[in-house]
Scaffold this motif. Structure first.
Motif, PDB file in Angstrom:
ATOM      1  N   THR A   2       6.582  -2.307  14.604  1.00 57.48           N
ATOM      2  CA  THR A   2       5.564  -1.112  14.422  1.00 57.48           C
ATOM      3  C   THR A   2       6.258  -0.066  14.830  1.00 57.48           C
ATOM      4  OG1 THR A   2       4.214  -2.779  15.787  1.00 57.48           O
ATOM      5  CG2 THR A   2       3.529  -0.351  15.804  1.00 57.48           C
ATOM      6  N   HIS A   5       7.859   1.217  11.530  1.00 57.97           N
ATOM      7  CA  HIS A   5       6.499   1.935  10.748  1.00 57.97           C
ATOM      8  C   HIS A   5       6.224   3.216  11.188  1.00 57.97           C
ATOM      9  CE1 HIS A   5       3.174   1.351   7.952  1.00 57.97           C
ATOM     10  NE2 HIS A   5       2.418   1.544   8.918  1.00 57.97           N
ATOM     11  N   TRP A   9       6.646   6.909   8.663  1.00 55.86           N
ATOM     12  CA  TRP A   9       5.569   7.720   8.280  1.00 55.86           C
ATOM     13  C   TRP A   9       5.607   9.200   9.077  1.00 55.86           C
ATOM     14  CZ3 TRP A   9       2.004   9.520  11.599  1.00 55.86           C
ATOM     15  CH2 TRP A   9       1.529   8.809  12.751  1.00 55.86           C
ATOM     16  N   ILE A  45       7.851   3.103   4.339  1.00 60.60           N
ATOM     17  CA  ILE A  45       6.427   2.966   4.990  1.00 60.60           C
ATOM     18  C   ILE A  45       6.064   1.661   4.326  1.00 60.60           C
ATOM     19  CG2 ILE A  45       4.237   4.040   5.225  1.00 60.60           C
ATOM     20  CD1 ILE A  45       5.369   6.738   4.619  1.00 60.60           C
ATOM     21  N   LEU A  53       1.930  -6.605   8.215  1.00 64.63           N
ATOM     22  CA  LEU A  53       0.839  -7.300   7.437  1.00 64.63           C
ATOM     23  C   LEU A  53       1.046  -8.729   7.458  1.00 64.63           C
ATOM     24  CD1 LEU A  53      -1.896  -6.139   6.265  1.00 64.63           C
ATOM     25  CD2 LEU A  53      -0.897  -6.432   4.072  1.00 64.63           C
ATOM     26  N   HIS A  63      -7.421  -4.997   8.077  1.00 65.22           N
ATOM     27  CA  HIS A  63      -6.066  -4.820   8.081  1.00 65.22           C
ATOM     28  C   HIS A  63      -5.712  -4.428   6.287  1.00 65.22           C
ATOM     29  CE1 HIS A  63      -5.555  -6.585  11.946  1.00 65.22           C
ATOM     30  NE2 HIS A  63      -4.462  -5.562  11.806  1.00 65.22           N
ATOM     31  N   LYS A  66      -6.806  -0.907   5.733  1.00 64.72           N
ATOM     32  CA  LYS A  66      -5.799  -0.040   6.426  1.00 64.72           C
ATOM     33  C   LYS A  66      -4.622   0.079   5.514  1.00 64.72           C
ATOM     34  CE  LYS A  66      -2.544   1.497   9.181  1.00 64.72           C
ATOM     35  NZ  LYS A  66      -1.603   1.385   8.228  1.00 64.72           N
ATOM     36  N   ALA A  67      -4.123  -1.206   4.986  1.00 59.09           N
ATOM     37  CA  ALA A  67      -2.977  -1.083   4.019  1.00 59.09           C
ATOM     38  C   ALA A  67      -3.213  -0.294   2.768  1.00 59.09           C
ATOM     39  CB  ALA A  67      -2.571  -2.665   3.832  1.00 59.09           C
ATOM     40  N   GLY A 108      -5.036   2.278  11.901  1.00 57.55           N
ATOM     41  CA  GLY A 108      -3.905   1.503  12.450  1.00 57.55           C
ATOM     42  C   GLY A 108      -3.713   1.333  14.094  1.00 57.55           C
ATOM     43  N   LEU A 111      -6.541  -1.359  15.296  1.00 53.27           N
ATOM     44  CA  LEU A 111      -6.515  -2.785  14.822  1.00 53.27           C
ATOM     45  C   LEU A 111      -5.805  -3.619  15.740  1.00 53.27           C
ATOM     46  CD1 LEU A 111      -6.234  -2.359  11.093  1.00 53.27           C
ATOM     47  CD2 LEU A 111      -8.216  -3.137  12.395  1.00 53.27           C
ATOM     48  N   LEU A 113      -3.339  -5.704  16.333  1.00 54.29           N
ATOM     49  CA  LEU A 113      -2.036  -6.319  16.286  1.00 54.29           C
ATOM     50  C   LEU A 113      -1.294  -5.799  17.860  1.00 54.29           C
ATOM     51  CD1 LEU A 113      -0.024  -8.092  15.022  1.00 54.29           C
ATOM     52  CD2 LEU A 113       0.935  -6.204  13.837  1.00 54.29           C
ATOM     53  N   GLY A 114      -1.543  -4.307  17.894  1.00 53.46           N
ATOM     54  CA  GLY A 114      -0.739  -3.571  19.028  1.00 53.46           C
ATOM     55  C   GLY A 114       0.752  -3.638  18.558  1.00 53.46           C
TER      56      GLY A 114
HETATM   57  C1  HEM Z   1       1.242   7.264   5.343  1.00 55.56           C
HETATM   58  C2  HEM Z   1       0.655   6.165   5.398  1.00 55.56           C
HETATM   59  C3  HEM Z   1       0.692   5.390   6.721  1.00 55.56           C
HETATM   60  C4  HEM Z   1       0.254   5.746   8.047  1.00 55.56           C
HETATM   61  C5  HEM Z   1       0.056   7.365   8.253  1.00 55.56           C
HETATM   62  C6  HEM Z   1       0.221   4.743   8.781  1.00 55.56           C
HETATM   63  C7  HEM Z   1      -0.027   4.548  10.236  1.00 55.56           C
HETATM   64  C8  HEM Z   1      -0.142   3.653  10.851  1.00 55.56           C
HETATM   65  C9  HEM Z   1      -0.404   3.568  12.318  1.00 55.56           C
HETATM   66  C10 HEM Z   1      -0.615   4.698  13.272  1.00 55.56           C
HETATM   67  C11 HEM Z   1      -0.225   2.092  12.716  1.00 55.56           C
HETATM   68  C12 HEM Z   1      -0.589   1.753  14.263  1.00 55.56           C
HETATM   69  C13 HEM Z   1       0.686   1.309  14.855  1.00 55.56           C
HETATM   70  C14 HEM Z   1       0.425   0.700  16.290  1.00 55.56           C
HETATM   71  O1  HEM Z   1      -0.153  -0.409  16.367  1.00 55.56           O
HETATM   72  O2  HEM Z   1       0.381   1.369  17.263  1.00 55.56           O
HETATM   73  C15 HEM Z   1      -0.051   1.346  11.588  1.00 55.56           C
HETATM   74  C16 HEM Z   1      -0.134  -0.154  11.728  1.00 55.56           C
HETATM   75  C17 HEM Z   1      -0.139  -0.818  10.798  1.00 55.56           C
HETATM   76  N1  HEM Z   1       0.031  -0.334   9.259  1.00 55.56           N
HETATM   77 FE1  HEM Z   1       0.279   1.500   8.663  1.00 55.56          FE
HETATM   78  N2  HEM Z   1       0.498   3.509   8.083  1.00 55.56           N
HETATM   79  C18 HEM Z   1       0.567   3.949   6.756  1.00 55.56           C
HETATM   80  C19 HEM Z   1       0.891   3.102   5.663  1.00 55.56           C
HETATM   81  C20 HEM Z   1       1.055   1.675   5.830  1.00 55.56           C
HETATM   82  C21 HEM Z   1       0.834   0.858   4.514  1.00 55.56           C
HETATM   83  C22 HEM Z   1       1.123   1.282   2.977  1.00 55.56           C
HETATM   84  C23 HEM Z   1       0.732  -0.493   4.918  1.00 55.56           C
HETATM   85  C24 HEM Z   1       0.791  -1.751   4.066  1.00 55.56           C
HETATM   86  C25 HEM Z   1       1.189  -1.725   2.792  1.00 55.56           C
HETATM   87  C26 HEM Z   1       0.472  -0.546   6.459  1.00 55.56           C
HETATM   88  C27 HEM Z   1       0.093  -1.380   7.211  1.00 55.56           C
HETATM   89  C28 HEM Z   1       0.048  -1.467   8.216  1.00 55.56           C
HETATM   90  C29 HEM Z   1      -0.173  -2.525   9.354  1.00 55.56           C
HETATM   91  C30 HEM Z   1      -0.505  -4.012   8.946  1.00 55.56           C
HETATM   92  C31 HEM Z   1      -0.231  -2.325  10.491  1.00 55.56           C
HETATM   93  C32 HEM Z   1      -0.786  -3.012  12.090  1.00 55.56           C
HETATM   94  C33 HEM Z   1      -1.955  -2.650  12.312  1.00 55.56           C
HETATM   95  C34 HEM Z   1      -2.337  -3.290  13.643  1.00 55.56           C
HETATM   96  O3  HEM Z   1      -1.850  -2.877  14.919  1.00 55.56           O
HETATM   97  O4  HEM Z   1      -3.140  -4.204  13.729  1.00 55.56           O
HETATM   98  N3  HEM Z   1       0.401   0.873   6.788  1.00 55.56           N
HETATM   99  N4  HEM Z   1      -0.136   2.240  10.504  1.00 55.56           N
END
Ligand code: HEM
Length: 117
Positions: A2, A5, A9, A45, A53, A63, A66-67, A108, A111, A113-114
């Motif tokens: 996390t 990730h 970004w 990213i 995922l 999810h 979100k992706a 994000g 959801l 997952l934390g």
């Molecule tokens: C600029 C693009 C993106 C931004 C700003 C972004 C932002 C975030 C943020 C803020 C979180 C939460 C992290 C946390 O748990 O504290 C997150 C989680 C996640 N992101 Fe992204 N993301 C982006 C692109 C993507 C892409 C392209 C994918 C997949 C292909 C993706 C898949 C995920 C997944 C699976 C999680 C976990 C969600 C959960 O906590 O259950 N993200 N993202």
């Protein structure tokens, strides 16, 4: 993962604004270099996002949304930079970008997952 990730970004967002300000300042060479580094960050990213995922036991519809929205945001980064270089107006794309960005961060964080190291 996390943390990786979020780091990728956040850096991409900073590079995006750096690229725009370099373009405004007329520094085309610097703009091109930053744009190339930014493209590398798009990949990072996506890689970290896909890893998050597939770290889940079951991937929910939210999810997937979100992706996909995350990939849309990356597309919008490129569209804004592309239109900026061509001197086209970017107003409408900016509005969509801000809405999509806020939505993807909200999704994000909300959801379940934390923080998954
Ligand atoms: C600029 C693009 C993106 C931004 C700003 C972004 C932002 C975030 C943020 C803020 C979180 C939460 C992290 C946390 O748990 O504290 C997150 C989680 C996640 N992101 Fe992204 N993301 C982006 C692109 C993507 C892409 C392209 C994918 C997949 C292909 C993706 C898949 C995920 C997944 C699976 C999680 C976990 C969600 C959960 O906590 O259950 N993200 N993202």
């Amino acid at each position: 993962m996390t943390h990786a990730h979020i780091t990728t970004w956040l850096i991409a967002l900073i590079l995006f604004f750096v690229a725009i300000s370099l373009h405004k300042a007329g520094k085309q060479r610097g703009f091109k270099i930053v744009q190339m580094i930014l493209r590398l960050f798009y990949l990072l990213i996506i890689v970290t996002g896909v890893m998050l995922l597939f770290s889940m036991a079951a991937i929910s519809t939210m999810h997937w949304i979100k992706a996909i929205l995350g990939i849309v945001v990356i597309g919008l980064f490129e569209m804004i930079l592309g239109s900026t270089t061509k001197g086209k107006s970017t107003g409408a794309v900016w509005v969509i970008f801000v809405i999509a960005f806020v939505a993807v961060v909200y999704l994000g964080l909300s959801l379940p997952l934390g923080f998954y190291i």
